[in-house]
Scaffold this motif. Sequence first.
Motif, PDB file in Angstrom:
ATOM      1  N   SER A   6       3.737 -16.827 -13.926  1.00  0.00           N
ATOM      2  CA  SER A   6       4.962 -16.692 -13.140  1.00  0.00           C
ATOM      3  C   SER A   6       4.939 -17.628 -11.926  1.00  0.00           C
ATOM      4  CB  SER A   6       5.166 -15.245 -12.704  1.00  0.00           C
ATOM      5  OG  SER A   6       4.129 -14.842 -11.845  1.00  0.00           O
ATOM      6  N   SER A  18     -11.566  -7.736 -13.292  1.00  0.00           N
ATOM      7  CA  SER A  18     -11.277  -6.751 -12.243  1.00  0.00           C
ATOM      8  C   SER A  18     -12.454  -6.597 -11.292  1.00  0.00           C
ATOM      9  CB  SER A  18     -10.912  -5.403 -12.860  1.00  0.00           C
ATOM     10  OG  SER A  18     -11.995  -4.875 -13.571  1.00  0.00           O
ATOM     11  N   GLU A  49      -5.178  -9.903 -18.307  1.00  0.00           N
ATOM     12  CA  GLU A  49      -3.773 -10.019 -18.714  1.00  0.00           C
ATOM     13  C   GLU A  49      -2.857 -10.083 -17.499  1.00  0.00           C
ATOM     14  OE1 GLU A  49      -3.125  -6.709 -21.263  1.00  0.00           O
ATOM     15  OE2 GLU A  49      -4.278  -7.584 -22.907  1.00  0.00           O
ATOM     16  N   HIS A  50      -3.133  -9.262 -16.486  1.00  0.00           N
ATOM     17  CA  HIS A  50      -2.320  -9.295 -15.279  1.00  0.00           C
ATOM     18  C   HIS A  50      -2.484 -10.627 -14.544  1.00  0.00           C
ATOM     19  CE1 HIS A  50      -2.480  -4.842 -15.771  1.00  0.00           C
ATOM     20  NE2 HIS A  50      -1.223  -4.957 -15.376  1.00  0.00           N
ATOM     21  N   LEU A  51      -3.712 -11.112 -14.487  1.00  0.00           N
ATOM     22  CA  LEU A  51      -3.956 -12.383 -13.802  1.00  0.00           C
ATOM     23  C   LEU A  51      -3.261 -13.539 -14.507  1.00  0.00           C
ATOM     24  CD1 LEU A  51      -7.724 -12.037 -12.886  1.00  0.00           C
ATOM     25  CD2 LEU A  51      -5.762 -11.873 -11.358  1.00  0.00           C
ATOM     26  N   SER A  52      -3.303 -13.555 -15.839  1.00  0.00           N
ATOM     27  CA  SER A  52      -2.638 -14.639 -16.557  1.00  0.00           C
ATOM     28  C   SER A  52      -1.128 -14.539 -16.407  1.00  0.00           C
ATOM     29  CB  SER A  52      -3.044 -14.637 -18.024  1.00  0.00           C
ATOM     30  OG  SER A  52      -2.609 -13.456 -18.654  1.00  0.00           O
ATOM     31  N   ALA A  53      -0.571 -13.319 -16.377  1.00  0.00           N
ATOM     32  CA  ALA A  53       0.868 -13.163 -16.166  1.00  0.00           C
ATOM     33  C   ALA A  53       1.272 -13.626 -14.771  1.00  0.00           C
ATOM     34  CB  ALA A  53       1.267 -11.712 -16.383  1.00  0.00           C
ATOM     35  N   ILE A  54       0.473 -13.284 -13.776  1.00  0.00           N
ATOM     36  CA  ILE A  54       0.756 -13.723 -12.402  1.00  0.00           C
ATOM     37  C   ILE A  54       0.675 -15.242 -12.303  1.00  0.00           C
ATOM     38  CG2 ILE A  54      -0.138 -13.696 -10.032  1.00  0.00           C
ATOM     39  CD1 ILE A  54      -0.978 -10.768 -10.572  1.00  0.00           C
ATOM     40  N   THR A  93      -7.596  -2.906 -10.252  1.00  0.00           N
ATOM     41  CA  THR A  93      -6.546  -2.682 -11.245  1.00  0.00           C
ATOM     42  C   THR A  93      -6.137  -3.969 -11.954  1.00  0.00           C
ATOM     43  OG1 THR A  93      -4.790  -2.962  -9.604  1.00  0.00           O
ATOM     44  CG2 THR A  93      -5.612  -0.727  -9.972  1.00  0.00           C
ATOM     45  N   LEU A  94      -6.466  -5.104 -11.378  1.00  0.00           N
ATOM     46  CA  LEU A  94      -6.101  -6.379 -12.012  1.00  0.00           C
ATOM     47  C   LEU A  94      -7.099  -6.705 -13.118  1.00  0.00           C
ATOM     48  CD1 LEU A  94      -5.222  -8.558  -8.911  1.00  0.00           C
ATOM     49  CD2 LEU A  94      -3.654  -7.510 -10.508  1.00  0.00           C
ATOM     50  N   ASP A  95      -6.593  -7.024 -14.288  1.00  0.00           N
ATOM     51  CA  ASP A  95      -7.458  -7.489 -15.366  1.00  0.00           C
ATOM     52  C   ASP A  95      -6.963  -8.854 -15.810  1.00  0.00           C
ATOM     53  OD1 ASP A  95      -5.159  -6.614 -16.523  1.00  0.00           O
ATOM     54  OD2 ASP A  95      -6.104  -5.542 -18.180  1.00  0.00           O
ATOM     55  N   ASN A 151     -14.810  -5.822 -18.441  1.00  0.00           N
ATOM     56  CA  ASN A 151     -13.880  -5.814 -17.318  1.00  0.00           C
ATOM     57  C   ASN A 151     -14.365  -6.731 -16.199  1.00  0.00           C
ATOM     58  OD1 ASN A 151     -11.491  -5.116 -16.259  1.00  0.00           O
ATOM     59  ND2 ASN A 151     -12.015  -3.013 -15.762  1.00  0.00           N
TER      60      ASN A 151
END
Length: 150
Positions: free
Chosen positions: A120, A71, A112-117, A108-110, A68
């Motif tokens: 976008s 995060s 996958e979330h960072l790459s999605a952000i 809470t950011l990992d 992790n």
Amino acid sequence: MKKMNRRYNINNLEELHAMVCSLKAEHQQKGDLLLKDTKGYFKQFTLGGLIKKYATPSAFLKIDDKLNISSSLMSLVLPFLMNSTLFKGSGFLTKTLVGLASNKVGKTLDAEHLSAIFNSVKSWFGGSKKKTEKAPHYVDYGIPPDSETY
């Protein structure tokens, strides 16, 4: 290293010269193969080889699932970033509250979330690169088909 004793059935000088040429060719071929394997082995330990192997998104996600990393990094970087940019002139209490809140959000950011952000945000600025080609349509210049210029 074990020494190999080979037995050859050589009866005349021509067979001897043919065997010498064969052994020289075999020696050259094995040397080339050894050199190729050595270059391939050392190439995987160069900086570029290590980056290709370990800096891929899938490898980063595998490491991130176990450790992790993203995060933990975001929980440290995000409060500093928020307080130094958006809340630069605010007071101590506001900076403390923003630091605590952004620390929780950062945990809470990992990856996958960072790459999605990132994808976008990139799509907002990148725009659509796929342009549809318009079919050439018939242009009417007003010349009647039965005229002499047609």
